[in-house]
Structures are given as C-alpha cells and as structure tokens.
Scaffold this motif. Structure first.
Motif, PDB file in Angstrom:
ATOM      1  N   HIS A   2       7.587 -11.900 -25.491  1.00 55.72           N
ATOM      2  CA  HIS A   2       8.245 -10.787 -24.788  1.00 55.72           C
ATOM      3  C   HIS A   2       7.670  -9.449 -25.241  1.00 55.72           C
ATOM      4  N   ASN A   3       7.440  -9.294 -26.544  1.00 55.66           N
ATOM      5  CA  ASN A   3       6.902  -8.025 -27.053  1.00 55.66           C
ATOM      6  C   ASN A   3       5.500  -7.776 -26.516  1.00 55.66           C
ATOM      7  N   LEU A   4       4.685  -8.828 -26.459  1.00 55.17           N
ATOM      8  CA  LEU A   4       3.327  -8.680 -25.936  1.00 55.17           C
ATOM      9  C   LEU A   4       3.372  -8.284 -24.465  1.00 55.17           C
ATOM     10  N   TYR A   5       4.241  -8.946 -23.711  1.00 54.56           N
ATOM     11  CA  TYR A   5       4.377  -8.604 -22.285  1.00 54.56           C
ATOM     12  C   TYR A   5       4.782  -7.142 -22.128  1.00 54.56           C
ATOM     13  N   GLN A   6       5.759  -6.719 -22.915  1.00 52.90           N
ATOM     14  CA  GLN A   6       6.249  -5.353 -22.798  1.00 52.90           C
ATOM     15  C   GLN A   6       5.167  -4.345 -23.158  1.00 52.90           C
ATOM     16  N   ASN A   7       4.383  -4.650 -24.190  1.00 48.96           N
ATOM     17  CA  ASN A   7       3.315  -3.736 -24.613  1.00 48.96           C
ATOM     18  C   ASN A   7       2.216  -3.630 -23.556  1.00 48.96           C
ATOM     19  N   ILE A   8       1.841  -4.768 -22.986  1.00 51.88           N
ATOM     20  CA  ILE A   8       0.806  -4.745 -21.947  1.00 51.88           C
ATOM     21  C   ILE A   8       1.339  -4.068 -20.687  1.00 51.88           C
ATOM     22  N   LEU A   9       2.596  -4.362 -20.340  1.00 50.15           N
ATOM     23  CA  LEU A   9       3.196  -3.717 -19.171  1.00 50.15           C
ATOM     24  C   LEU A   9       3.263  -2.208 -19.364  1.00 50.15           C
ATOM     25  N   LYS A  14       1.158   3.082 -17.670  1.00 50.69           N
ATOM     26  CA  LYS A  14       0.521   4.362 -17.999  1.00 50.69           C
ATOM     27  C   LYS A  14      -0.902   4.443 -17.451  1.00 50.69           C
ATOM     28  N   GLU A  15      -1.322   3.394 -16.738  1.00 54.00           N
ATOM     29  CA  GLU A  15      -2.708   3.262 -16.260  1.00 54.00           C
ATOM     30  C   GLU A  15      -3.713   3.375 -17.413  1.00 54.00           C
ATOM     31  N   ASP A  16      -3.314   2.837 -18.571  1.00 54.97           N
ATOM     32  CA  ASP A  16      -4.167   2.867 -19.762  1.00 54.97           C
ATOM     33  C   ASP A  16      -4.993   1.573 -19.791  1.00 54.97           C
ATOM     34  N   LYS A  17      -6.100   1.605 -19.112  1.00 54.16           N
ATOM     35  CA  LYS A  17      -6.941   0.414 -18.975  1.00 54.16           C
ATOM     36  C   LYS A  17      -7.444  -0.075 -20.324  1.00 54.16           C
ATOM     37  N   ALA A  48       3.356  -8.251 -10.212  1.00 54.68           N
ATOM     38  CA  ALA A  48       4.436  -8.300  -9.225  1.00 54.68           C
ATOM     39  C   ALA A  48       5.444  -7.173  -9.428  1.00 54.68           C
ATOM     40  N   SER A  49       5.633  -6.736 -10.658  1.00 55.84           N
ATOM     41  CA  SER A  49       6.683  -5.751 -10.950  1.00 55.84           C
ATOM     42  C   SER A  49       6.388  -4.378 -10.364  1.00 55.84           C
ATOM     43  N   VAL A  50       5.142  -4.117 -10.017  1.00 59.28           N
ATOM     44  CA  VAL A  50       4.798  -2.793  -9.497  1.00 59.28           C
ATOM     45  C   VAL A  50       5.537  -2.516  -8.188  1.00 59.28           C
ATOM     46  N   VAL A  51       5.840  -3.557  -7.425  1.00 62.24           N
ATOM     47  CA  VAL A  51       6.559  -3.388  -6.159  1.00 62.24           C
ATOM     48  C   VAL A  51       7.973  -2.862  -6.409  1.00 62.24           C
ATOM     49  N   GLU A  52       8.591  -3.301  -7.497  1.00 61.80           N
ATOM     50  CA  GLU A  52       9.952  -2.878  -7.816  1.00 61.80           C
ATOM     51  C   GLU A  52       9.978  -1.497  -8.466  1.00 61.80           C
ATOM     52  N   GLU A  53       8.849  -1.077  -9.015  1.00 66.28           N
ATOM     53  CA  GLU A  53       8.815   0.174  -9.771  1.00 66.28           C
ATOM     54  C   GLU A  53       8.702   1.406  -8.877  1.00 66.28           C
ATOM     55  N   TRP A  62      -1.284   3.285  -4.207  1.00 65.17           N
ATOM     56  CA  TRP A  62      -2.332   3.628  -5.167  1.00 65.17           C
ATOM     57  C   TRP A  62      -2.021   3.085  -6.561  1.00 65.17           C
ATOM     58  N   LYS A  63      -0.734   3.039  -6.905  1.00 63.55           N
ATOM     59  CA  LYS A  63      -0.354   2.472  -8.202  1.00 63.55           C
ATOM     60  C   LYS A  63      -0.701   0.981  -8.254  1.00 63.55           C
ATOM     61  N   GLU A  64      -0.440   0.274  -7.161  1.00 67.55           N
ATOM     62  CA  GLU A  64      -0.760  -1.150  -7.106  1.00 67.55           C
ATOM     63  C   GLU A  64      -2.261  -1.380  -7.195  1.00 67.55           C
ATOM     64  N   HIS A  65      -3.036  -0.520  -6.548  1.00 66.84           N
ATOM     65  CA  HIS A  65      -4.486  -0.657  -6.593  1.00 66.84           C
ATOM     66  C   HIS A  65      -5.024  -0.435  -8.000  1.00 66.84           C
ATOM     67  N   VAL A  66      -4.492   0.561  -8.680  1.00 65.99           N
ATOM     68  CA  VAL A  66      -4.942   0.828 -10.053  1.00 65.99           C
ATOM     69  C   VAL A  66      -4.574  -0.333 -10.971  1.00 65.99           C
ATOM     70  N   ARG A  67      -3.326  -0.811 -10.859  1.00 68.10           N
ATOM     71  CA  ARG A  67      -2.894  -1.921 -11.715  1.00 68.10           C
ATOM     72  C   ARG A  67      -3.710  -3.177 -11.425  1.00 68.10           C
ATOM     73  N   SER A  68      -3.969  -3.432 -10.161  1.00 69.57           N
ATOM     74  CA  SER A  68      -4.767  -4.600  -9.784  1.00 69.57           C
ATOM     75  C   SER A  68      -6.174  -4.510 -10.368  1.00 69.57           C
ATOM     76  N   ALA A  69      -6.747  -3.327 -10.342  1.00 69.64           N
ATOM     77  CA  ALA A  69      -8.101  -3.141 -10.875  1.00 69.64           C
ATOM     78  C   ALA A  69      -8.138  -3.412 -12.383  1.00 69.64           C
ATOM     79  N   ILE A  70      -7.109  -2.952 -13.098  1.00 62.49           N
ATOM     80  CA  ILE A  70      -7.053  -3.182 -14.548  1.00 62.49           C
ATOM     81  C   ILE A  70      -6.885  -4.668 -14.838  1.00 62.49           C
ATOM     82  N   ILE A  71      -5.997  -5.313 -14.101  1.00 65.53           N
ATOM     83  CA  ILE A  71      -5.766  -6.749 -14.313  1.00 65.53           C
ATOM     84  C   ILE A  71      -7.005  -7.554 -13.952  1.00 65.53           C
ATOM     85  N   ARG A  72      -7.724  -7.131 -12.933  1.00 62.37           N
ATOM     86  CA  ARG A  72      -8.986  -7.795 -12.591  1.00 62.37           C
ATOM     87  C   ARG A  72      -9.966  -7.722 -13.770  1.00 62.37           C
TER      88      ARG A  72
END
Length: 215
Positions: A2-9, A14-17, A48-53, A62-72
């Motif tokens: 849970h802590n790792l998930y929260q830290n990565i999330l 913050k769009e901190d790639k 998935a959580s970006v939709v709720e945020e 644009w937020k979803e695109h940035v997050r998707s790019a980082i996850i890619r």
C-alpha cells in the motif's frame, strides 16, 4: 504494498516522471514487488484512478495523457525484469499476438498483457493499437500464434471486434484461440461469446490456468 502504491501514485499525480520511474524500478530491483504485482496492483489502478481525480474533461484528457506516458516509460524500463522472471519451458515457446481493435487508442493494458504472457513463458508479439485488418492477417500468417489477444477499452469497439473475429475466421485456416480483455470486456463479460471469442482474460492467474488446462 500500500505504501509503495501511494508513493508511486503521489509521484504520478505530481507528474514527477523521474520519481515514479525510480520508485518502480527500485521496487523491482530489490524484489519488493514482482512485475505482475507492479502492473496489477500499482500501475493499473494508478492509471484508472485518473478518471476519478478530474471531473473537468479538459483537465482529464491532458492529465491522462501525461500519466499514460509516464506509465509507458515504467513498463518499458521493466522489460529486463520481465525476462528475469520469465518461466522456463521445455521446447519451443508458444506464440501469442496481443493487439487492440483498429480504432482503439488505449494500448497500455495490452502492453501489460503482452508482458504477462512473456512472464508465463510465451513468445509475445505486441502489435498495439490502430493496426489495419490486412496487417493483422499477415501477422497471424507469419507468426502462427496459438492465441490472439484483443484488448478493448472503448465500449463502442465491441461491434468492430465481432466483425474482426468473424473476418479472421473466414480468411485464415490457422487453429487460433481468441482471447478478449480490457475495461469494455470486464464490464460486459457476455461480449466474449457474443463476439465469437473463446476466453475472457482478467488477470495473470487466468494465463496460468490456461497453461494448466492444456497440460
């Protein structure tokens, strides 16, 4: 976990790639998580959580695109660990093609699934999004895969998937098992049989069960 998930999330929000990639790869390197755990328990829900945020669609896109790019980037950096965790097999590895419908833009889920199959001991060919029908037919003929996995995120593409499967069955003589997965399929499991597919893929465990059934 849970802590790792929260830290990565938090890093993703913050769009901190740099931080998001660092935390993910460090967790793999120290064996805090496996590739499967990283993908299923951290990256997938974080995406998935970006939709709720964001309620405002102009912000969401644009937020979803940035997050998707980082996850890619994280997924691509994780590939050496995919190979490290890859199951050993006797003889030649079974082949699988992983793709999206021709007009489907969301391919990150499919990329994760391709790595899932690779970890399970398959030779996975990731074709990705927006692949024309004739190209898919050529890929099937050249690769001769055991499975064709189609990832569907957009509900509006279910009809095109049905046509795609029908056309493939009509044209090719390959003994092919059709596997469907993705948000649109999870929300409507009946679409597997309605489209003429064979298997609904939800988690990595489904691939493992598939292997056990074949033994």
């Amino acid at each position: 976990m849970h802590n790792l998930y929260q830290n990565i999330l938090n890093a993703l929000q913050k769009e901190d790639k740099e931080q998001a990639v660092h935390l993910s790869i460090e967790a793999l390197e120290t064996k805090q998580v496996s590739v499967i755990e990283l993908y299923e328990q951290i990256l997938r829900p974080a995406l998935a959580s970006v939709v709720e945020e964001f309620e405002d669609e102009n912000d969401l896109i644009w937020k979803e695109h940035v997050r998707s790019a980082i996850i890619r980037t994280i997924i691509e950096c994780a590939y050496p660990y995919v190979l490290k965790e890859q199951a050993s097999v006797e003889g030649e590895r079974e082949k699988v093609i992983v793709m999206c419908p021709e007009l489907e833009d969301h391919e990150l889920g499919a990329k994760m699934v391709a790595d899932f199959f690779q970890v399970a001991g398959f030779n996975a060919y990731f074709i990705g999004a927006r692949t024309p029908f004739k190209t898919i037919i050529n890929a099937i003929r050249d690769v001769q895969p055991k499975y064709l996995v189609i990832s569907v995120t957009n509900f509006y593409h279910l009809l095109s998937v049905k046509r795609l499967i029908e056309d493939i069955k009509e044209i090719t003589t390959t003994d092919l098992t059709f596997v469907l997965g993705g948000r649109a399929i999870d929300a409507n499991p009946n679409s597997v049989s309605e489209t003429g597919a064979d298997i609904h893929l939800r988690h990595f465990e489904d691939i493992q069960q598939l292997i056990e059934v074949e033994k």
